[in-house]
Design a protein around this motif. Structure first.
Motif, mmCIF file in Angstrom:
data_model
loop_
_atom_site.group_PDB
_atom_site.id
_atom_site.type_symbol
_atom_site.label_atom_id
_atom_site.label_comp_id
_atom_site.label_asym_id
_atom_site.label_seq_id
_atom_site.Cartn_x
_atom_site.Cartn_y
_atom_site.Cartn_z
ATOM 1 N N VAL A 146 0.837 -1.201 0.000
ATOM 2 C CA VAL A 146 0.000 0.000 0.000
ATOM 3 C C VAL A 146 0.876 1.256 0.000
ATOM 4 C CG1 VAL A 146 -1.624 1.355 1.367
ATOM 5 C CG2 VAL A 146 -1.992 -1.099 1.062
ATOM 6 N N TYR A 147 1.887 1.279 0.862
ATOM 7 C CA TYR A 147 2.783 2.431 0.934
ATOM 8 C C TYR A 147 3.468 2.661 -0.409
ATOM 9 C CZ TYR A 147 2.679 3.331 5.981
ATOM 10 O OH TYR A 147 2.308 3.702 7.247
ATOM 11 N N VAL A 148 4.016 1.605 -0.983
ATOM 12 C CA VAL A 148 4.762 1.727 -2.235
ATOM 13 C C VAL A 148 3.856 2.236 -3.353
ATOM 14 C CG1 VAL A 148 5.966 0.422 -4.022
ATOM 15 C CG2 VAL A 148 6.497 0.010 -1.626
ATOM 16 N N ASN A 149 2.649 1.702 -3.459
ATOM 17 C CA ASN A 149 1.735 2.104 -4.526
ATOM 18 C C ASN A 149 1.255 3.545 -4.354
ATOM 19 O OD1 ASN A 149 1.888 -0.382 -5.826
ATOM 20 N ND2 ASN A 149 0.199 -1.248 -4.634
ATOM 21 N N GLN A 196 7.358 12.513 2.116
ATOM 22 C CA GLN A 196 8.547 12.294 2.937
ATOM 23 C C GLN A 196 8.254 11.443 4.181
ATOM 24 O OE1 GLN A 196 10.237 16.178 3.662
ATOM 25 N NE2 GLN A 196 10.780 16.502 1.505
ATOM 26 N N PRO A 197 7.181 11.704 4.935
ATOM 27 C CA PRO A 197 6.894 10.836 6.086
ATOM 28 C C PRO A 197 6.586 9.388 5.685
ATOM 29 C CG PRO A 197 5.718 12.911 6.299
ATOM 30 C CD PRO A 197 6.287 12.886 4.919
ATOM 31 N N LEU A 252 8.536 3.720 5.530
ATOM 32 C CA LEU A 252 9.005 2.554 4.774
ATOM 33 C C LEU A 252 10.439 2.198 5.146
ATOM 34 C CD1 LEU A 252 7.737 2.900 1.082
ATOM 35 C CD2 LEU A 252 7.395 0.961 2.612
ATOM 36 N N ASN A 253 11.272 3.216 5.313
ATOM 37 C CA ASN A 253 12.689 2.983 5.565
ATOM 38 C C ASN A 253 12.996 2.658 7.021
ATOM 39 O OD1 ASN A 253 13.119 3.576 2.870
ATOM 40 N ND2 ASN A 253 13.679 5.706 3.246
ATOM 41 N N GLN A 285 12.614 -2.335 9.366
ATOM 42 C CA GLN A 285 13.084 -3.048 10.559
ATOM 43 C C GLN A 285 12.345 -4.370 10.738
ATOM 44 O OE1 GLN A 285 12.531 -0.218 13.703
ATOM 45 N NE2 GLN A 285 14.242 1.079 13.068
ATOM 46 N N ALA A 286 11.039 -4.353 10.465
ATOM 47 C CA ALA A 286 10.265 -5.590 10.558
ATOM 48 C C ALA A 286 10.728 -6.600 9.513
ATOM 49 C CB ALA A 286 8.773 -5.293 10.389
ATOM 50 N N LEU A 287 10.995 -6.137 8.299
ATOM 51 C CA LEU A 287 11.466 -7.039 7.246
ATOM 52 C C LEU A 287 12.849 -7.591 7.575
ATOM 53 C CD1 LEU A 287 10.367 -5.059 4.057
ATOM 54 C CD2 LEU A 287 9.204 -6.970 5.170
ATOM 55 N N LYS A 288 13.701 -6.757 8.150
ATOM 56 C CA LYS A 288 15.034 -7.217 8.538
ATOM 57 C C LYS A 288 14.943 -8.283 9.634
ATOM 58 C CE LYS A 288 19.508 -5.521 10.186
ATOM 59 N NZ LYS A 288 20.284 -4.310 10.610
ATOM 60 N N ALA A 289 14.032 -8.079 10.582
ATOM 61 C CA ALA A 289 13.845 -9.076 11.641
ATOM 62 C C ALA A 289 13.313 -10.381 11.070
ATOM 63 C CB ALA A 289 12.882 -8.529 12.698
ATOM 64 N N ARG A 290 12.459 -10.302 10.065
ATOM 65 C CA ARG A 290 11.947 -11.522 9.422
ATOM 66 C C ARG A 290 13.059 -12.267 8.702
ATOM 67 N NH1 ARG A 290 6.854 -9.477 6.044
ATOM 68 N NH2 ARG A 290 7.492 -11.303 4.839
#
Length: 340
Positions: free
Chosen positions: A97-100, A219-220, A225-226, A231-236
């Motif tokens: 959703v964010y990316v789109n 920007q927010p 996303l960054n 962080q959640a994706l890195k933890a996964r």
């Protein structure tokens, strides 16, 4: 050893007897055996030269486990909790959703998105610059220096007078030029002057909207996303790595010789603790990303910026319309009187 949570299925694998004919040459080539022999040989060779052989061995174990899973020959793959897998799906959907949204809203970063003609104008300006520079080559050094100085002054004056490249500002420019051409004292010149003035104000309001959306939405959203989502994706990814390490330890324990069973079991227990901790950390970060209220503020700011622009544009145009109507009625009346 820390006890695993109820939802995390960690299978304690007991060593299995190896069939006596496992190495028989009559059996067909087993890709799993070939993979294991290759990686074992590499690990043995590395251990003789590499001081970090233990860490390298764990990495090779993860590679072996991953390859076996891809080949479909892995045994007792540790399962992740259903809650964890559901959180993964929700985080992936949120990121999508964010990316789109940003793919579309980044349009506001470019002021000329509603005025494609500006690209042709820019190309024409570049072409004129090259033509002038080429013509200057035929001049003497003194004449060339004087011509370049004049060109720089003209560019500076053009930059000072330059308007944002929006459709409203373009309409303001051509209407203002038309007003000067026919004369402001003429009825058409008066009408064009009014259109030019209001159109410039509408264009300025649109530029303010673009800036507000860029700073308060684009920007927010990109920052979110960054940070929290990344962080959640890195933890996964860490969970996946730790799970491969755990299953690799379990595979080594199953194949361990009697004198190595205690050490192998200890490795399994340590890997289980790391796996449980990694799952808990990833779960916490994914929930934090999903519960973040910042997107609601960003969406509200997006709509507020648009509402402010459309309100101001409506008020400006609503004030202009009666004035143009009055000029139109007057000119139609004069035209009928001339014909009578």
């Amino acid at each position: 050893m820390a006890q695993p949570t109820d939802n995390i299925k960690v299978v304690d694998a007991e060593p299995q007897p190896i069939p006596s004919d496992a190495g028989s040459a009559n059996q067909p080539l087993n890709p799993n055996v070939l993979l294991n022999n290759t990686l074992d040989g590499f690990a043995t060779l590395s251990s003789k030269f590499n001081p970090f052989a233990q860490k390298l061995g764990k990495g090779i174990g993860q590679v072996r486990q991953y390859a076996q899973e891809r080949l479909g020959t892995a045994e007792d793959i540790t399962e992740l909790p259903e809650e964890y897998k559901e959180l993964e799906k929700r985080v992936d959907a949120l990121r999508s959703v964010y990316v789109n949204l940003l793919k579309v809203s980044r349009t506001y970063n470019n002021p000329s998105y509603d005025y494609p003609v500006q690209l042709q104008e820019s190309l024409a300006g570049i072409s004129n610059t090259f033509t002038t520079q080429f013509q200057n080559l035929a001049l003497s050094p003194a004449e060339r220096a004087q011509a370049e100085q004049q060109q720089q002054q003209q560019q500076q004056q053009s930059t000072e007078k330059q308007h944002p490249k929006t459709l409203s500002h373009a309409l303001s420019r051509v209407a203002g030029t038309g007003s000067q051409t026919v004369g402001v004292e003429d009825a058409l010149g008066t009408a064009l002057f009014k259109v030019a003035t209001v159109s410039e104000k509408v264009g300025d309001a649109r530029v303010n909207m673009d800036q507000a959306i860029t700073t308060k939405f684009n920007q927010p959203m990109q920052t979110t996303l960054n940070t929290s989502i990344e962080q959640a994706l890195k933890a996964r990814r860490n969970v996946q790595s730790v799970r491969l390490s755990l299953d690799s330890c379990k595979a080594r324990y199953r194949a361990a010789r009697p004198e190595r069973q205690d050490a192998a079991r200890l490795e399994v227990e340590q890997a289980e603790d790391q796996f449980v901790g990694a799952v808990e950390e990833a779960t916490r970060l994914m929930k934090s990303a999903l519960e973040n209220p910042e997107p609601f503020r960003n969406l509200a700011d997006l709509i507020a910026a648009q509402a402010a622009y459309f309100k101001e544009a409506h008020e400006l145009l609503a004030d202009l319309a009666p004035e143009l109507d009055e000029i139109q009625v007057t000119q139609e009346s004069l035209h009928r009187n001339r014909q009578e």
